[in-house]
Design a protein around this motif. Structure first.
Motif, PDB file in Angstrom:
ATOM      1  N   LEU A 100       8.895   2.983  -8.374  1.00  0.00           N
ATOM      2  CA  LEU A 100      10.062   3.293  -7.549  1.00  0.00           C
ATOM      3  C   LEU A 100      11.225   2.370  -7.884  1.00  0.00           C
ATOM      4  O   LEU A 100      11.018   1.194  -8.214  1.00  0.00           O
ATOM      5  N   PRO A 101      12.440   2.869  -7.805  1.00  0.00           N
ATOM      6  CA  PRO A 101      13.595   2.002  -8.068  1.00  0.00           C
ATOM      7  C   PRO A 101      13.760   0.960  -6.955  1.00  0.00           C
ATOM      8  O   PRO A 101      13.137   1.060  -5.905  1.00  0.00           O
ATOM      9  N   ASN A 102      14.565  -0.012  -7.185  1.00  0.00           N
ATOM     10  CA  ASN A 102      14.881  -1.081  -6.219  1.00  0.00           C
ATOM     11  C   ASN A 102      13.694  -1.999  -5.942  1.00  0.00           C
ATOM     12  O   ASN A 102      13.647  -2.637  -4.905  1.00  0.00           O
ATOM     13  N   MET A 103      12.730  -2.056  -6.849  1.00  0.00           N
ATOM     14  CA  MET A 103      11.614  -2.986  -6.678  1.00  0.00           C
ATOM     15  C   MET A 103      11.877  -4.191  -7.566  1.00  0.00           C
ATOM     16  O   MET A 103      12.076  -4.044  -8.774  1.00  0.00           O
ATOM     17  N   ASN A 104      11.878  -5.375  -6.957  1.00  0.00           N
ATOM     18  CA  ASN A 104      12.101  -6.585  -7.747  1.00  0.00           C
ATOM     19  C   ASN A 104      10.772  -7.095  -8.301  1.00  0.00           C
ATOM     20  O   ASN A 104       9.711  -6.503  -8.079  1.00  0.00           O
ATOM     21  N   MET A 105      10.833  -8.201  -9.022  1.00  0.00           N
ATOM     22  CA  MET A 105       9.638  -8.737  -9.671  1.00  0.00           C
ATOM     23  C   MET A 105       8.561  -9.124  -8.658  1.00  0.00           C
ATOM     24  O   MET A 105       7.369  -8.898  -8.889  1.00  0.00           O
ATOM     25  N   ASP A 162       0.839  -1.203   0.000  1.00  0.00           N
ATOM     26  CA  ASP A 162       0.000   0.000   0.000  1.00  0.00           C
ATOM     27  C   ASP A 162       0.869   1.247   0.000  1.00  0.00           C
ATOM     28  O   ASP A 162       0.626   2.194  -0.755  1.00  0.00           O
ATOM     29  N   LEU A 163       1.881   1.231   0.833  1.00  0.00           N
ATOM     30  CA  LEU A 163       2.796   2.360   0.918  1.00  0.00           C
ATOM     31  C   LEU A 163       3.506   2.577  -0.421  1.00  0.00           C
ATOM     32  O   LEU A 163       3.599   3.711  -0.909  1.00  0.00           O
ATOM     33  N   HIS A 164       3.980   1.491  -1.035  1.00  0.00           N
ATOM     34  CA  HIS A 164       4.620   1.594  -2.346  1.00  0.00           C
ATOM     35  C   HIS A 164       3.648   2.159  -3.384  1.00  0.00           C
ATOM     36  O   HIS A 164       4.021   2.989  -4.215  1.00  0.00           O
ATOM     37  N   MET A 165       2.392   1.700  -3.312  1.00  0.00           N
ATOM     38  CA  MET A 165       1.396   2.160  -4.269  1.00  0.00           C
ATOM     39  C   MET A 165       1.203   3.676  -4.142  1.00  0.00           C
ATOM     40  O   MET A 165       1.211   4.396  -5.149  1.00  0.00           O
ATOM     41  N   TYR A 166       1.060   4.150  -2.920  1.00  0.00           N
ATOM     42  CA  TYR A 166       0.860   5.585  -2.728  1.00  0.00           C
ATOM     43  C   TYR A 166       2.099   6.383  -3.130  1.00  0.00           C
ATOM     44  O   TYR A 166       1.979   7.472  -3.688  1.00  0.00           O
ATOM     45  N   ARG A 167       3.267   5.837  -2.887  1.00  0.00           N
ATOM     46  CA  ARG A 167       4.492   6.514  -3.322  1.00  0.00           C
ATOM     47  C   ARG A 167       4.576   6.554  -4.851  1.00  0.00           C
ATOM     48  O   ARG A 167       5.008   7.550  -5.433  1.00  0.00           O
ATOM     49  N   CYS A 168       4.171   5.467  -5.496  1.00  0.00           N
ATOM     50  CA  CYS A 168       4.176   5.441  -6.968  1.00  0.00           C
ATOM     51  C   CYS A 168       3.185   6.458  -7.525  1.00  0.00           C
ATOM     52  O   CYS A 168       3.471   7.138  -8.521  1.00  0.00           O
ATOM     53  N   ILE A 169       2.033   6.562  -6.897  1.00  0.00           N
ATOM     54  CA  ILE A 169       1.025   7.519  -7.354  1.00  0.00           C
ATOM     55  C   ILE A 169       1.560   8.942  -7.213  1.00  0.00           C
ATOM     56  O   ILE A 169       1.415   9.763  -8.120  1.00  0.00           O
ATOM     57  N   ASN A 170       2.195   9.223  -6.104  1.00  0.00           N
ATOM     58  CA  ASN A 170       2.729  10.563  -5.870  1.00  0.00           C
ATOM     59  C   ASN A 170       3.892  10.879  -6.806  1.00  0.00           C
ATOM     60  O   ASN A 170       4.022  12.003  -7.293  1.00  0.00           O
ATOM     61  N   ALA A 171       4.746   9.903  -7.060  1.00  0.00           N
ATOM     62  CA  ALA A 171       5.913  10.128  -7.912  1.00  0.00           C
ATOM     63  C   ALA A 171       5.582   9.952  -9.397  1.00  0.00           C
ATOM     64  O   ALA A 171       6.367  10.323 -10.259  1.00  0.00           O
ATOM     65  N   ASN A 222       4.791  -7.685  -8.541  1.00  0.00           N
ATOM     66  CA  ASN A 222       3.612  -8.558  -8.559  1.00  0.00           C
ATOM     67  C   ASN A 222       2.711  -8.281  -7.361  1.00  0.00           C
ATOM     68  O   ASN A 222       1.489  -8.205  -7.493  1.00  0.00           O
ATOM     69  N   ASP A 223       3.315  -8.143  -6.188  1.00  0.00           N
ATOM     70  CA  ASP A 223       2.525  -7.847  -4.992  1.00  0.00           C
ATOM     71  C   ASP A 223       1.856  -6.478  -5.111  1.00  0.00           C
ATOM     72  O   ASP A 223       0.708  -6.298  -4.708  1.00  0.00           O
ATOM     73  N   LEU A 224       2.576  -5.527  -5.680  1.00  0.00           N
ATOM     74  CA  LEU A 224       2.024  -4.188  -5.879  1.00  0.00           C
ATOM     75  C   LEU A 224       0.831  -4.242  -6.829  1.00  0.00           C
ATOM     76  O   LEU A 224      -0.208  -3.609  -6.581  1.00  0.00           O
TER      77      LEU A 224
END
Length: 157
Positions: free
Chosen positions: A127-132, A114-123, A136-138
């Motif tokens: 985001l870098p450093n995200m593996n496969m 969820d946190l990654h999703m909101y960061r992706c929406i804002n940016a 998939n989880d995102l």
């Protein structure tokens, strides 16, 4: 104010030991009576003491004798059905804690996504450093959130 737990040690003074015994015996009898009444179970207590020549028997000797006879005549399977030893109890507790840990990890992972999703929406970018696995989880979290939004829209229409 709560009572502190007293340290358990042999009481040297005879009169103090006898007084403590009387108080704790009274409390124990009260607890056995409460268990019996509240849960509708058959309960009894037999207390041997150096302070009394005969054991204290609650509720009555004849009642306890009948309860013991019923216990002796129960089938072995029925007696051992709910009994557990220390090892079995520990295994059950470990399994329960493992399940709790797994559930907590899953919950933490969902919150992290969820946190990654909101960061992706804002940016407005991944985001870098995200593996496969992270991607998939995102994607799963985004799908779940979209389904939730769709359900809310359908409910409000």
């Amino acid at each position: 104010m709560t009572r502190r737990k007293g340290k358990l040690a042999f009481i040297v003074k005879d009169s103090a030991r006898k007084a403590t015994y009387r108080k704790r015996k009274k409390g124990l009898m009260k607890k056995v009576d409460e268990l019996s009444t509240l849960w509708g179970i058959e309960a009894c207590a037999i207390i041997y003491s150096p302070f009394e020549p005969q054991p204290v028997i609650w509720p009555s000797p004849s009642w306890v004798q009948r309860a013991l006879e019923r216990l002796k005549t129960m089938p072995e399977l029925e007696l051992s059905k709910k009994m557990v030893n220390q090892e079995t109890l520990m295994k059950q507790m470990i399994l329960k804690v493992k399940d709790q840990v797994m559930n907590q990890r899953k919950e933490n992972r969902e919150k992290e996504m969820d946190l990654h999703m909101y960061r992706c929406i804002n940016a407005r970018k991944v985001l870098p450093n995200m593996n496969m696995n992270d991607l998939n989880d995102l994607a799963w979290v985004i799908d779940q959130n979209l389904k939730e939004v769709d359900r809310e829209l359908e409910k409000n229409e």
